[in-house]
Design a protein around this motif. Structure first.
Motif, PDB file in Angstrom:
ATOM      1  N   LEU A   5       0.821  -1.208   0.000  1.00 15.12           N
ATOM      2  CA  LEU A   5       0.000   0.000   0.000  1.00 15.12           C
ATOM      3  C   LEU A   5       0.861   1.267   0.000  1.00 15.12           C
ATOM      4  O   LEU A   5       0.609   2.203  -0.765  1.00 15.12           O
ATOM      5  CB  LEU A   5      -0.930  -0.019   1.219  1.00 15.12           C
ATOM      6  N   VAL A   6       1.879   1.298   0.830  1.00 14.18           N
ATOM      7  CA  VAL A   6       2.732   2.495   0.905  1.00 14.18           C
ATOM      8  C   VAL A   6       3.577   2.625  -0.361  1.00 14.18           C
ATOM      9  O   VAL A   6       3.838   3.748  -0.816  1.00 14.18           O
ATOM     10  CB  VAL A   6       3.585   2.518   2.197  1.00 14.18           C
ATOM     11  N   LYS A   7       3.982   1.519  -0.954  1.00 15.14           N
ATOM     12  CA  LYS A   7       4.728   1.593  -2.212  1.00 15.14           C
ATOM     13  C   LYS A   7       3.842   2.167  -3.320  1.00 15.14           C
ATOM     14  O   LYS A   7       4.276   3.007  -4.108  1.00 15.14           O
ATOM     15  CB  LYS A   7       5.255   0.219  -2.598  1.00 15.14           C
ATOM     16  N   LYS A   8       2.590   1.720  -3.381  1.00 18.34           N
ATOM     17  CA  LYS A   8       1.648   2.258  -4.369  1.00 18.34           C
ATOM     18  C   LYS A   8       1.408   3.750  -4.134  1.00 18.34           C
ATOM     19  O   LYS A   8       1.316   4.528  -5.079  1.00 18.34           O
ATOM     20  CB  LYS A   8       0.317   1.508  -4.303  1.00 18.34           C
ATOM     21  N   CYS A  10       3.475   5.956  -2.740  1.00 17.10           N
ATOM     22  CA  CYS A  10       4.658   6.726  -3.153  1.00 17.10           C
ATOM     23  C   CYS A  10       4.781   6.764  -4.671  1.00 17.10           C
ATOM     24  O   CYS A  10       5.091   7.818  -5.241  1.00 17.10           O
ATOM     25  CB  CYS A  10       5.908   6.130  -2.510  1.00 17.10           C
ATOM     26  N   ASP A  11       4.531   5.645  -5.328  1.00 20.96           N
ATOM     27  CA  ASP A  11       4.566   5.623  -6.793  1.00 20.96           C
ATOM     28  C   ASP A  11       3.538   6.589  -7.376  1.00 20.96           C
ATOM     29  O   ASP A  11       3.821   7.326  -8.318  1.00 20.96           O
ATOM     30  CB  ASP A  11       4.309   4.208  -7.319  1.00 20.96           C
ATOM     31  N   SER A  12       2.343   6.586  -6.807  1.00 19.54           N
ATOM     32  CA  SER A  12       1.279   7.467  -7.274  1.00 19.54           C
ATOM     33  C   SER A  12       1.662   8.934  -7.110  1.00 19.54           C
ATOM     34  O   SER A  12       1.442   9.758  -8.002  1.00 19.54           O
ATOM     35  CB  SER A  12      -0.016   7.165  -6.516  1.00 19.54           C
ATOM     36  N   MET A  13       2.236   9.266  -5.969  1.00 16.99           N
ATOM     37  CA  MET A  13       2.650  10.648  -5.728  1.00 16.99           C
ATOM     38  C   MET A  13       3.739  11.060  -6.716  1.00 16.99           C
ATOM     39  O   MET A  13       3.679  12.143  -7.297  1.00 16.99           O
ATOM     40  CB  MET A  13       3.138  10.806  -4.282  1.00 16.99           C
ATOM     41  N   GLU A  14       4.732  10.192  -6.914  1.00 15.93           N
ATOM     42  CA  GLU A  14       5.817  10.514  -7.844  1.00 15.93           C
ATOM     43  C   GLU A  14       5.309  10.620  -9.277  1.00 15.93           C
ATOM     44  O   GLU A  14       5.737  11.506 -10.024  1.00 15.93           O
ATOM     45  CB  GLU A  14       6.922   9.459  -7.758  1.00 15.93           C
ATOM     46  N   ASN A  15       4.397   9.736  -9.669  1.00 16.82           N
ATOM     47  CA  ASN A  15       3.836   9.778 -11.021  1.00 16.82           C
ATOM     48  C   ASN A  15       3.094  11.080 -11.296  1.00 16.82           C
ATOM     49  O   ASN A  15       2.963  11.485 -12.448  1.00 16.82           O
ATOM     50  CB  ASN A  15       2.913   8.591 -11.267  1.00 16.82           C
ATOM     51  N   ARG A  16       2.601  11.715 -10.246  1.00 14.87           N
ATOM     52  CA  ARG A  16       1.898  12.994 -10.391  1.00 14.87           C
ATOM     53  C   ARG A  16       2.845  14.188 -10.251  1.00 14.87           C
ATOM     54  O   ARG A  16       2.422  15.335 -10.275  1.00 14.87           O
ATOM     55  CB  ARG A  16       0.775  13.089  -9.364  1.00 14.87           C
ATOM     56  N   GLY A  17       4.126  13.889 -10.043  1.00  9.41           N
ATOM     57  CA  GLY A  17       5.127  14.951  -9.952  1.00  9.41           C
ATOM     58  C   GLY A  17       5.294  15.546  -8.568  1.00  9.41           C
ATOM     59  O   GLY A  17       5.926  16.598  -8.421  1.00  9.41           O
ATOM     60  N   TYR A  18       4.763  14.907  -7.544  1.00  9.35           N
ATOM     61  CA  TYR A  18       4.888  15.414  -6.177  1.00  9.35           C
ATOM     62  C   TYR A  18       6.134  14.846  -5.514  1.00  9.35           C
ATOM     63  O   TYR A  18       6.517  13.708  -5.751  1.00  9.35           O
ATOM     64  CB  TYR A  18       3.670  15.052  -5.330  1.00  9.35           C
ATOM     65  N   ILE A  65       1.582   8.120   8.887  1.00 13.09           N
ATOM     66  CA  ILE A  65       2.677   9.027   8.544  1.00 13.09           C
ATOM     67  C   ILE A  65       4.022   8.349   8.776  1.00 13.09           C
ATOM     68  O   ILE A  65       4.938   8.459   7.953  1.00 13.09           O
ATOM     69  CB  ILE A  65       2.567  10.354   9.321  1.00 13.09           C
ATOM     70  N   GLN A  66       4.156   7.619   9.867  1.00 16.68           N
ATOM     71  CA  GLN A  66       5.407   6.910  10.157  1.00 16.68           C
ATOM     72  C   GLN A  66       5.708   5.856   9.091  1.00 16.68           C
ATOM     73  O   GLN A  66       6.870   5.699   8.675  1.00 16.68           O
ATOM     74  CB  GLN A  66       5.348   6.252  11.537  1.00 16.68           C
ATOM     75  N   ILE A  67       4.699   5.139   8.655  1.00 14.60           N
ATOM     76  CA  ILE A  67       4.882   4.132   7.609  1.00 14.60           C
ATOM     77  C   ILE A  67       5.340   4.810   6.320  1.00 14.60           C
ATOM     78  O   ILE A  67       6.251   4.331   5.640  1.00 14.60           O
ATOM     79  CB  ILE A  67       3.583   3.322   7.399  1.00 14.60           C
ATOM     80  N   PHE A  68       4.719   5.940   5.988  1.00 13.11           N
ATOM     81  CA  PHE A  68       5.114   6.709   4.808  1.00 13.11           C
ATOM     82  C   PHE A  68       6.570   7.157   4.921  1.00 13.11           C
ATOM     83  O   PHE A  68       7.359   6.984   3.995  1.00 13.11           O
ATOM     84  CB  PHE A  68       4.182   7.916   4.637  1.00 13.11           C
ATOM     85  N   ARG A  69       6.950   7.733   6.058  1.00 12.00           N
ATOM     86  CA  ARG A  69       8.314   8.225   6.247  1.00 12.00           C
ATOM     87  C   ARG A  69       9.333   7.103   6.156  1.00 12.00           C
ATOM     88  O   ARG A  69      10.415   7.286   5.596  1.00 12.00           O
ATOM     89  CB  ARG A  69       8.426   8.966   7.573  1.00 12.00           C
ATOM     90  N   ALA A  70       8.996   5.930   6.671  1.00  8.80           N
ATOM     91  CA  ALA A  70       9.898   4.786   6.595  1.00  8.80           C
ATOM     92  C   ALA A  70      10.119   4.370   5.136  1.00  8.80           C
ATOM     93  O   ALA A  70      11.247   4.042   4.743  1.00  8.80           O
ATOM     94  CB  ALA A  70       9.349   3.616   7.410  1.00  8.80           C
ATOM     95  N   GLU A  71       9.072   4.402   4.333  1.00 13.93           N
ATOM     96  CA  GLU A  71       9.203   4.071   2.908  1.00 13.93           C
ATOM     97  C   GLU A  71      10.042   5.109   2.185  1.00 13.93           C
ATOM     98  O   GLU A  71      10.882   4.768   1.346  1.00 13.93           O
ATOM     99  CB  GLU A  71       7.832   3.945   2.251  1.00 13.93           C
ATOM    100  N   VAL A  72       9.854   6.374   2.510  1.00  7.75           N
ATOM    101  CA  VAL A  72      10.663   7.429   1.892  1.00  7.75           C
ATOM    102  C   VAL A  72      12.141   7.226   2.244  1.00  7.75           C
ATOM    103  O   VAL A  72      13.018   7.308   1.377  1.00  7.75           O
ATOM    104  CB  VAL A  72      10.171   8.833   2.317  1.00  7.75           C
ATOM    105  N   ARG A  73      12.430   6.947   3.514  1.00  9.71           N
ATOM    106  CA  ARG A  73      13.815   6.695   3.927  1.00  9.71           C
ATOM    107  C   ARG A  73      14.393   5.488   3.201  1.00  9.71           C
ATOM    108  O   ARG A  73      15.550   5.501   2.774  1.00  9.71           O
ATOM    109  CB  ARG A  73      13.902   6.501   5.441  1.00  9.71           C
ATOM    110  N   ARG A  74      13.580   4.445   3.032  1.00  4.76           N
ATOM    111  CA  ARG A  74      14.034   3.241   2.337  1.00  4.76           C
ATOM    112  C   ARG A  74      14.408   3.582   0.895  1.00  4.76           C
ATOM    113  O   ARG A  74      15.452   3.167   0.403  1.00  4.76           O
ATOM    114  CB  ARG A  74      12.946   2.162   2.356  1.00  4.76           C
ATOM    115  N   ARG A  75      13.571   4.373   0.235  1.00  2.00           N
ATOM    116  CA  ARG A  75      13.842   4.754  -1.150  1.00  2.00           C
ATOM    117  C   ARG A  75      15.072   5.637  -1.265  1.00  2.00           C
ATOM    118  O   ARG A  75      15.830   5.539  -2.222  1.00  2.00           O
ATOM    119  CB  ARG A  75      12.634   5.476  -1.755  1.00  2.00           C
ATOM    120  N   GLU A  76      15.260   6.517  -0.307  1.00  2.00           N
ATOM    121  CA  GLU A  76      16.411   7.429  -0.339  1.00  2.00           C
ATOM    122  C   GLU A  76      17.734   6.692  -0.092  1.00  2.00           C
ATOM    123  O   GLU A  76      18.788   7.135  -0.546  1.00  2.00           O
ATOM    124  CB  GLU A  76      16.249   8.540   0.691  1.00  2.00           C
ATOM    125  N   SER A  77      17.677   5.578   0.613  1.00  2.00           N
ATOM    126  CA  SER A  77      18.902   4.842   0.943  1.00  2.00           C
ATOM    127  C   SER A  77      19.371   3.925  -0.178  1.00  2.00           C
ATOM    128  O   SER A  77      20.429   3.330  -0.092  1.00  2.00           O
ATOM    129  CB  SER A  77      18.698   4.021   2.222  1.00  2.00           C
TER     130      SER A  77
END
Length: 78
Positions: A5-8, A10-18, A65-77
């Motif tokens: 769910l969190v991967k979808k 983040c993908d959705s947000m990035e696909n929209r340019g956010y 929000i914590q789950i979202f932030r953890a996914e963002v950190r995972r992607r950044e690493s």
């Protein structure tokens, strides 16, 4: 389930340019079935299997929000 769910999300947000920030999560809108919800609202309600408009607890919102932030950190690493 929450990982997919969190991967979808983040993908959705990035696909929209956010950018993947809490600011975008909280304030950017997404159209769902003809209605506009924030990404956070849509994500948290799906995460906890609640209908839109059904109240979420502070703990549920903060955990989303914590789950979202953890996914963002995972992607950044990568």
């Amino acid at each position: 389930m929450s990982n997919l769910l969190v991967k979808k999300l983040c993908d959705s947000m990035e696909n929209r340019g956010y950018t993947l920030t809490v600011n975008s999560l909280v304030f950017k809108l997404v159209n769902v079935d003809g209605e506009r919800w924030t990404f956070l609202d849509e994500f948290a309600h799906k995460l906890y299997k609640r209908y839109q408009g059904e109240p979420l607890t502070n703990d549920e919102i903060m955990r989303a929000i914590q789950i979202f932030r953890a996914e963002v950190r995972r992607r950044e690493s990568k």
